[in-house]
Structures are given as structure tokens and as C-alpha cells.
Design an enzyme around this catalytic site. Structure first.
Site, mmCIF file in Angstrom:
data_model
loop_
_atom_site.group_PDB
_atom_site.id
_atom_site.type_symbol
_atom_site.label_atom_id
_atom_site.label_comp_id
_atom_site.label_asym_id
_atom_site.label_seq_id
_atom_site.Cartn_x
_atom_site.Cartn_y
_atom_site.Cartn_z
ATOM 1 N N TYR A 156 -12.463 8.605 25.136
ATOM 2 C CA TYR A 156 -11.794 7.386 24.673
ATOM 3 C C TYR A 156 -10.870 7.708 23.500
ATOM 4 O O TYR A 156 -9.722 7.259 23.444
ATOM 5 C CB TYR A 156 -12.829 6.342 24.280
ATOM 6 C CG TYR A 156 -12.263 4.963 24.022
ATOM 7 C CD1 TYR A 156 -11.925 4.125 25.085
ATOM 8 C CD2 TYR A 156 -12.069 4.487 22.729
ATOM 9 C CE1 TYR A 156 -11.410 2.862 24.853
ATOM 10 C CE2 TYR A 156 -11.555 3.229 22.491
ATOM 11 C CZ TYR A 156 -11.235 2.419 23.558
ATOM 12 O OH TYR A 156 -10.716 1.157 23.330
ATOM 13 N N ALA A 158 -9.463 10.539 22.777
ATOM 14 C CA ALA A 158 -8.341 11.371 23.221
ATOM 15 C C ALA A 158 -7.252 10.541 23.885
ATOM 16 O O ALA A 158 -6.058 10.730 23.610
ATOM 17 C CB ALA A 158 -8.844 12.453 24.173
#
Length: 275
Positions: A156, A158
Site C-alpha cells: 500500500y 509503495a
């Protein structure tokens, strides 16, 4: 953005949560609103609410992992309204919470395909139309997770960091074409995002923990939708609505090591096993 004619907006993931709040906020201000979503029942319910405020608003079935779906929406909007003024890339999932080594590549692919490539597809499809029209405005829904990167949320974090970086690129690259960009980085607030969260931490009920944090937030989806409306009106790039997280983000820029220590301490409590 000038308001000398009725404006038009398309919101992905617009049938519930923040997407619906955004759609309603713009409809209240006289926009024609199109919402795209995969949940037909919620989509029709939202459509009815929108049409009470802005009669020419409507719902379309749209899967942001399918470029053809977004192309069809664009063609529909051109035929029905003659174009579009604002595109909100909002559709997203909560992803998988857990240690980096426990997140499967399939989970990574799922989150990237919706949360990042869903935004990329929206930009790819609508940028040529904006250039042809002589302007437009993209709103990309990222997250404070893309700025502060707490542990146990690797995929999430990233993808949301990717949305932030992409938005910064757009602001520079597309600005000369009169195409504006806003990136939205909220922290926790009450929404239905947890419906799409997978949990790989076996001894913790993360859904309940996150929902409790959400319920304590003083900021609502309506508040963030209002911030977005004002940002579009004023061509504002950043929206970081939560004060505490905004201060942490500023701390990270000036004191990165201290920022990591503070975030680690806070998230340790968040992910502690229930006693």
C-alpha cells in the site's frame, strides 16, 4: 478553474466512501457528475442521490484495471457532454497488511493494478482529451501512507508513494498544457475501505483496530471532499488534511531519522498483539 459554464466531473470508485462524497460535493455546486464503479447496486443508489442535485449526472460500470472500460467512459462523456473538465482517480483497495516476506506477489500485483495502474490508465486515457480541449484537472487520491510509510503496509505504501511521484511528474509535464493536478494524501477517516483489506497478521484483528482508529478521526469524507472542491477551484496541488500527519511529513523532510523513530513507535502500538 473558471465556473462560467456548467462543469463536468468523472469520479472512479464513486459509488461509496470518499468517491461518493466527492461526487455529491461537486453535484451540490452544480457540476454534472459521472461516477464509475463495479458495485452496480451502490452505483445506482449513488446515481439517484446525485440526480436529485444535478439531473444530468449518471453512473457507469467501470473497472479501472481495464483500459477499454475507461476508454468507453471517455467516449460516453464526449457523446453526452462534449467532454470532461475534472477526472478524479479515486478507485482503490486497502491491500494486504503484514510482514514484507509474507505478502504474496499476487497481492502485490492486485494492489498495483488497481491503486497505481488504475490511476495511470485514467491519466493515459484522458490526457489527450484534456489537451484537445485546451485544459482540464486531474485529482489523484493517494494517502499519507505514500508520505510516511508505516511498517506492515509495504504494498500500500509503495503504490501510494507512486501516485504521489506520478502526480508531481504530471504537475510539471502537463502544466504547460493547462492541465492541473491535485494529489490527496489523507490519513485515517471513516470509510468502507476496510472491505478490501487482507490481513496476514494472524494474532491481530486488524480490521477492528483500523476501524476504531477511523471512528476517532475528526475529519470526515465530506471534509476531504470539500478540500478537493476548493483545490480544483484554486488549482492547488497538495491536500494533506490531517494536521498531525502533516506535521510528521514536515518533520520527515527536515529530520528524517527522528521521523522514522516517531512513526516506528506509533505503529508498534498500532500493530501490537491484542491482549
Amino acid at each position: 478553474m473558471k465556473q462560467n459554464r456548467q462543469q463536468r466531473i468523472f469520479v472512479t470508485g464513486g459509488a461509496s466512501g470518499l468517491g461518493k462524497a466527492i461526487a455529491l460535493r461537486f453535484a451540490k455546486s452544480g457540476y454534472k457528475v459521472c461516477i464509475g464503479d463495479l458495485n452496480h447496486e451502490r452505483g445506482k443508489e449513488a446515481e439517484s442521490a446525485l440526480q436529485m442535485l444535478s439531473p444530468d449526472s449518471f453512473y457507469v460500470n467501470c473497472d479501472v484495471t481495464n483500459e477499454r472500460d475507461i476508454e468507453d467512459v471517455k467516449d460516453n462523456l464526449i457523446e453526452r457532454w462534449g467532454g470532461i473538465d475534472v477526472v478524479v482517480n479515486n478507485a482503490g483497495v486497502a491491500g494486504t497488511v503484514g510482514a514484507i516476506e509474507n505478502i504474496t506477489l499476487d497481492d502485490w500485483q492486485w494492489v498495483f493494478d488497481i491503486n497505481l495502474f488504475g490511476v495511470v490508465r485514467g491519466i493515459k486515457v484522458f490526457t489527450p482529451l484534456f489537451k484537445q480541449q485546451g485544459g482540464g484537472h486531474f485529482v489523484n487520491i493517494a494517502s499519507v501512507a505514500g508520505l510516511l510509510t508505516a511498517p506492515m503496509m509495504s504494498s500500500y505504501n509503495a503504490v501510494k508513494a507512486g501516485v504521489v511521484s506520478l502526480s508531481e511528474t504530471m504537475a510539471i509535464e502537463l502544466g504547460a498544457s493547462n492541465i492541473n493536478t491535485t494529489v490527496v494524501c489523507p490519513a485515517f477517516f471513516e470509510t468502507n475501505l476496510m472491505e478490501s483489506m487482507n490481513n496476514e497478521i494472524s494474532n491481530i484483528d486488524m480490521n477492528s483496530k483500523v476501524e476504531r482508529v477511523m471512528s476517532r478521526s475528526k475529519i470526515t469524507a465530506d471534509d476531504i471532499a470539500d478540500d478537493i472542491y476548493k483545490a480544483v477551484l484554486n488549482n492547488q496541488f497538495w491536500i494533506v488534511p490531517h494536521k498531525r500527519e502533516r506535521r510528521l511529513w514536515q518533520m520527515k523532510r527536515w529530520f528524517p531519522n527522528l521521523s522514522r523513530q516517531v512513526i516506528a513507535k506509533q505503529t508498534k502500538r498500532m500493530f501490537a498483539a491484542a491482549k
